[in-house]
Design an enzyme around this catalytic site. Structure first.
Site, PDB file in Angstrom:
ATOM      1  CG  ASP A 171      -2.374   0.859   1.014  1.00 23.88           C
ATOM      2  OD1 ASP A 171      -3.391   0.014   0.907  1.00 23.88           O
ATOM      3  OD2 ASP A 171      -2.090   2.194   0.977  1.00 23.88           O
ATOM      4  CE1 TYR A 208     -12.766   3.914  -9.797  1.00 24.03           C
ATOM      5  CE2 TYR A 208     -14.842   3.350 -10.798  1.00 24.03           C
ATOM      6  CZ  TYR A 208     -13.869   3.145  -9.944  1.00 24.03           C
ATOM      7  OH  TYR A 208     -13.765   1.991  -8.969  1.00 24.03           O
TER       8      TYR A 208
HETATM    9  P1  NAD Z   1     -10.032   2.133  -0.349  1.00 22.68           P
HETATM   10  O1  NAD Z   1      -9.808   3.528  -0.319  1.00 22.68           O
HETATM   11  O2  NAD Z   1     -10.793   1.841   0.975  1.00 22.68           O
HETATM   12  O3  NAD Z   1      -8.845   1.274  -0.436  1.00 22.68           O
HETATM   13  C1  NAD Z   1      -7.824   1.521  -1.593  1.00 22.68           C
HETATM   14  C2  NAD Z   1      -6.250   1.325  -0.933  1.00 22.68           C
HETATM   15  O4  NAD Z   1      -5.498   1.625  -1.928  1.00 22.68           O
HETATM   16  C3  NAD Z   1      -6.113   2.513   0.222  1.00 22.68           C
HETATM   17  O5  NAD Z   1      -5.509   1.620   1.181  1.00 22.68           O
HETATM   18  C4  NAD Z   1      -4.890   3.156  -0.572  1.00 22.68           C
HETATM   19  O6  NAD Z   1      -4.072   3.745   0.387  1.00 22.68           O
HETATM   20  C5  NAD Z   1      -4.388   2.559  -1.477  1.00 22.68           C
HETATM   21  N1  NAD Z   1      -3.932   2.885  -2.626  1.00 22.68           N
HETATM   22  C6  NAD Z   1      -4.419   4.008  -3.466  1.00 22.68           C
HETATM   23  N2  NAD Z   1      -3.763   4.388  -4.491  1.00 22.68           N
HETATM   24  C7  NAD Z   1      -2.571   3.671  -4.541  1.00 22.68           C
HETATM   25  C8  NAD Z   1      -1.291   3.242  -5.122  1.00 22.68           C
HETATM   26  N3  NAD Z   1      -0.992   4.395  -5.960  1.00 22.68           N
HETATM   27  N4  NAD Z   1      -0.624   2.368  -4.758  1.00 22.68           N
HETATM   28  C9  NAD Z   1      -0.646   1.758  -3.687  1.00 22.68           C
HETATM   29  N5  NAD Z   1      -1.851   1.666  -3.085  1.00 22.68           N
HETATM   30  C10 NAD Z   1      -2.712   2.566  -3.146  1.00 22.68           C
HETATM   31  O7  NAD Z   1     -10.863   1.862  -1.447  1.00 22.68           O
HETATM   32  P2  NAD Z   1     -11.832   0.286  -2.143  1.00 22.68           P
HETATM   33  O8  NAD Z   1     -13.115   0.850  -2.169  1.00 22.68           O
HETATM   34  O9  NAD Z   1     -11.461  -0.659  -1.144  1.00 22.68           O
HETATM   35  O10 NAD Z   1     -11.049   0.371  -3.446  1.00 22.68           O
HETATM   36  C11 NAD Z   1     -10.245  -0.658  -3.907  1.00 22.68           C
HETATM   37  C12 NAD Z   1     -10.480  -1.157  -5.302  1.00 22.68           C
HETATM   38  O11 NAD Z   1     -11.954  -1.474  -5.361  1.00 22.68           O
HETATM   39  C13 NAD Z   1     -10.277   0.049  -6.364  1.00 22.68           C
HETATM   40  O12 NAD Z   1      -9.653  -0.598  -7.350  1.00 22.68           O
HETATM   41  C14 NAD Z   1     -11.683   0.609  -6.492  1.00 22.68           C
HETATM   42  O13 NAD Z   1     -11.697   1.259  -7.738  1.00 22.68           O
HETATM   43  C15 NAD Z   1     -12.454  -0.704  -6.766  1.00 22.68           C
HETATM   44  N6  NAD Z   1     -13.817  -0.485  -6.525  1.00 22.68           N
HETATM   45  C16 NAD Z   1     -14.395   0.055  -5.360  1.00 22.68           C
HETATM   46  C17 NAD Z   1     -15.777   0.076  -5.311  1.00 22.68           C
HETATM   47  C18 NAD Z   1     -16.555   0.494  -3.698  1.00 22.68           C
HETATM   48  O14 NAD Z   1     -17.639   0.764  -3.779  1.00 22.68           O
HETATM   49  N7  NAD Z   1     -15.747   0.687  -2.616  1.00 22.68           N
HETATM   50  C19 NAD Z   1     -16.512  -0.294  -6.209  1.00 22.68           C
HETATM   51  C20 NAD Z   1     -16.076  -0.923  -7.392  1.00 22.68           C
HETATM   52  C21 NAD Z   1     -14.700  -0.818  -7.594  1.00 22.68           C
END
Ligand code: NAD
Length: 272
Positions: free
Chosen positions: A42, A174
């Site tokens: 991370d 996105y």
């Molecule tokens: P989140 O913000 O809770 O977790 C994302 C994590 O990724 C964080 O710990 C952040 O520090 C880390 N991160 C961000 N940029 C980074 C980088 N450049 N290098 C390393 N780490 C990095 O978000 P989430 O919702 O758990 O998102 C995870 C994935 O799920 C993403 O790809 C997001 O697009 C996808 N997603 C989420 C949802 C939702 O509703 N939560 C829906 C569809 C897709």
């Protein structure tokens, strides 16, 4: 072997990017709880340390590395260290991702100036594409270098249902970034099948995480999003663990190039 025994991932080595929070943390938890050796990557060192310490205190085999998934040379060096530490890599979750700010409409249906195409900052487009698409490419390349010589591996990419449906209230970069990641999954699956490497995508709908500043923890936003989901609710990250475990396990041996949607039916539109 009994069918349920094919869900075992004990002893496998696993890497998760964006593992300190949300969906990535859920992947890391389920793999470690099922006996895999998990490296959590991370960009947020403080949160990563907190989570790795918590999981290690439960006796789980976890390791944390602070790395920005958009920094190619840092990622390649990190995966090289992982190769040296474990001698192999069995499963990788390319999950790191960010939200993309306001869309061209506000949640109340009004035009949003900031999200309009002509006003989007180019640097913002570059950052969303670098994180949500190019970092997937980098993670795949780094993983394949370790998996190909062993003739096996599982790559699982977190895309989104927004890879297939377009959204007015989500920032425009996105959707193309996630659609690109979904296409890359199919392309890599075709190329890597003969090397025993399966490549699949998990396409979530709305899950409560820290994305977009934890927007879905806010009751008003949560209710507005829930209305668009036939199940009328937002998911907890606990609900993604079973699918992650399945795709990582021998039970998914014939699944490759798939994008599995997990969104409570949101893809099919609102049902009152
Ligand atoms: P989140 O913000 O809770 O977790 C994302 C994590 O990724 C964080 O710990 C952040 O520090 C880390 N991160 C961000 N940029 C980074 C980088 N450049 N290098 C390393 N780490 C990095 O978000 P989430 O919702 O758990 O998102 C995870 C994935 O799920 C993403 O790809 C997001 O697009 C996808 N997603 C989420 C949802 C939702 O509703 N939560 C829906 C569809 C897709």
């Amino acid at each position: 072997m009994k069918c349920w025994e094919r869900f075992a991932v004990e002893g496998l080595t696993c890497v998760v990017t964006g593992a300190a929070s949300g969906i990535g943390l859920a992947y890391a938890e389920v793999m470690a709880e099922a006996g895999a050796k998990v490296t959590l990557l991370d960009i947020d060192g403080e949160l990563l340390h907190e989570q790795v310490t918590r999981l290690a205190a439960q006796g789980l085999d976890v390791h944390g590395d602070v790395v920005d998934a958009t920094d190619r040379s840092a990622m390649y060096a990190c995966f090289e260290r992982i190769g040296e530490r474990y001698g192999r890599l069995d499963v990788v979750f390319a999950n790191a991702g960010i939200d993309s700010g306001p869309g061209f409409l506000d949640s109340d249906g009004q035009r949003c100036t900031q999200g309009a195409l002509e006003n989007l900052e180019e640097a913002h487009w570059d950052k969303v594409l670098a994180t949500n698409l190019t970092s997937v490419f980098t993670t795949l390349r780094a993983a394949v270098r370790l998996m190909k010589p062993k003739g096996s591996g599982r790559i699982i990419v977190t895309t989104s249902n927004a890879a297939m449906i377009n959204e007015a209230i989500v920032g425009t970069p996105y959707m193309p970034a996630k659609a690109g990641a979904a296409s890359l999954v199919r392309q890599a699956a075709m190329e890597l099948a003969r090397f025993g490497i399966n490549v699949n995508a998990i396409a979530p709908g709305p899950f409560v995480t820290n994305i977009a500043g934890g927007r879905l923890r806010n009751p008003a936003d949560r209710a507005a999003f829930a209305l668009r989901v036939p199940q009328h609710r937002i998911a907890s990250t606990e609900e993604i663990k079973g699918l992650a475990l399945f795709l990582a396990s021998p039970a998914a041996s014939y699944v490759t190039g798939a994008q599995i949607v997990i969104d409570g039916g949101m893809m099919y539109g609102r049902v009152d």
